[in-house]
Design an enzyme around this catalytic site. Structure first.
Site, PDB file in Angstrom:
ATOM      1  N   TYR A 236     136.064  58.762 -65.811  1.00  0.00           N
ATOM      2  CA  TYR A 236     135.399  57.724 -65.017  1.00  0.00           C
ATOM      3  C   TYR A 236     135.441  58.068 -63.538  1.00  0.00           C
ATOM      4  O   TYR A 236     134.423  58.003 -62.833  1.00  0.00           O
ATOM      5  CB  TYR A 236     136.083  56.383 -65.296  1.00  0.00           C
ATOM      6  CG  TYR A 236     135.545  55.226 -64.488  1.00  0.00           C
ATOM      7  CD1 TYR A 236     134.297  54.687 -64.769  1.00  0.00           C
ATOM      8  CD2 TYR A 236     136.294  54.648 -63.467  1.00  0.00           C
ATOM      9  CE1 TYR A 236     133.807  53.608 -64.047  1.00  0.00           C
ATOM     10  CE2 TYR A 236     135.813  53.581 -62.743  1.00  0.00           C
ATOM     11  CZ  TYR A 236     134.569  53.056 -63.027  1.00  0.00           C
ATOM     12  OH  TYR A 236     134.094  51.986 -62.302  1.00  0.00           O
TER      13      TYR A 236
ATOM     14  N   SER B  79     132.856  53.005 -57.322  1.00  0.00           N
ATOM     15  CA  SER B  79     134.134  52.378 -57.662  1.00  0.00           C
ATOM     16  C   SER B  79     135.176  52.759 -56.629  1.00  0.00           C
ATOM     17  O   SER B  79     135.200  53.893 -56.135  1.00  0.00           O
ATOM     18  CB  SER B  79     134.607  52.823 -59.045  1.00  0.00           C
ATOM     19  OG  SER B  79     135.942  52.383 -59.286  1.00  0.00           O
TER      20      SER B  79
END
Length: 247
Positions: free
Chosen positions: A156, A142
């Site tokens: 995350y 990401s």
């Protein structure tokens, strides 16, 4: 259909929807036989398989809980036993839960780390037993590993930053065998997990240089390139596909 991956076998974890489904379809278009793993969406997984088969490709769906390390190992072995080889591993399975760090429970922490981080390690660990020269390991990380524009992303981001570092270490280890390892870092991408018309979309879009969400196919095109022969000299890299989100 392209033939650059003809005769190759690829695994795409979490390939039943979103970016994973796009990657599976794109690899199949390039000629690869594709195995996708899924956990909670068998109908969607079979739909992806049918879409690939309808275009003349070969695909199979395998139920694997990405949070269960034994199941992850078994899934990789099943593909090798079924097709006799493994050439490309795409670590795509992932979860996200945005909330303040004080509200993150132990169960949430354990599950997120298991799916986003441990499964990458375990699948790669099993895959390197079977990959030969020209093999590819590609992880879907990401852009938040490099830039975080919202609160509540601590857990995350922890996992996505971890796989970026893991990519470099593994690339060093398997490089002498002719295997490349790379991490792609999508920015905001229009999927059912993060729709372009969702409640957080306007806030995310404000940080994207080109002013729009990406598509699953745009991310998949980079994966297909890295899986092919033209990317043989790219390894240990984290490559942004984010529309300038991190610019």
């Amino acid at each position: 259909m392209s033939t650059v991956l003809e005769g190759k076998v690829a695994i795409v974890t979490g390939g039943s929807r979103g970016i994973g489904a796009g990657i599976a379809e794109r690899l199949a278009q390039a000629g690869a036989t594709v195995a996708i793993t899924y956990y909670a969406s068998p109908d969607q997984a079979e739909l992806v398989v049918k879409l690939i088969e309808d275009k003349g490709g070969e695909a199979v769906a395998i139920k694997v809980d990405a949070g269960d390390r034994d199941a992850v190992r078994a899934g990789v072995r099943e593909v090798v036993e079924r097709f006799g080889r493994l050439d490309v591993l795409v670590n795509n399975a992932g979860v996200i839960d945005v909330k303040p760090i004080a509200d993150v429970g132990d169960d949430e922490y354990d599950r997120t780390v298991a799916v986003n981080q441990t499964s990458v390690f375990v699948a790669s660990q099993e895959a390197v037993k079977h990959l030969q020269e020209g093999g590819r390991i590609i992880t879907v990380g990401s852009i938040n590993a490099d830039r975080v524009t919202y609160p509540g992303g601590t857990l995350y981001v922890l996992t996505k930053a971890a796989v970026a570092g893991f990519t470099k270490a593994l690339a060093r280890e398997v490089g002498p065998r002719g295997i490349t390892v790379n991490n792609i870092q999508p920015g905001p991408t229009d999927t059912d997990m993060n729709p372009a018309d969702g409640p957080r979309a306007d806030g995310s879009r404000a940080h994207i240089a080109i002013g729009r969400y990406g598509t699953a196919d745009e991310v998949a095109s980079l994966v297909a390139y890295l899986a092919g022969p033209d990317a043989a000299y790219i390894s240990g890299a984290s490559i942004d596909v984010d529309g300038g989100y991190a610019a």
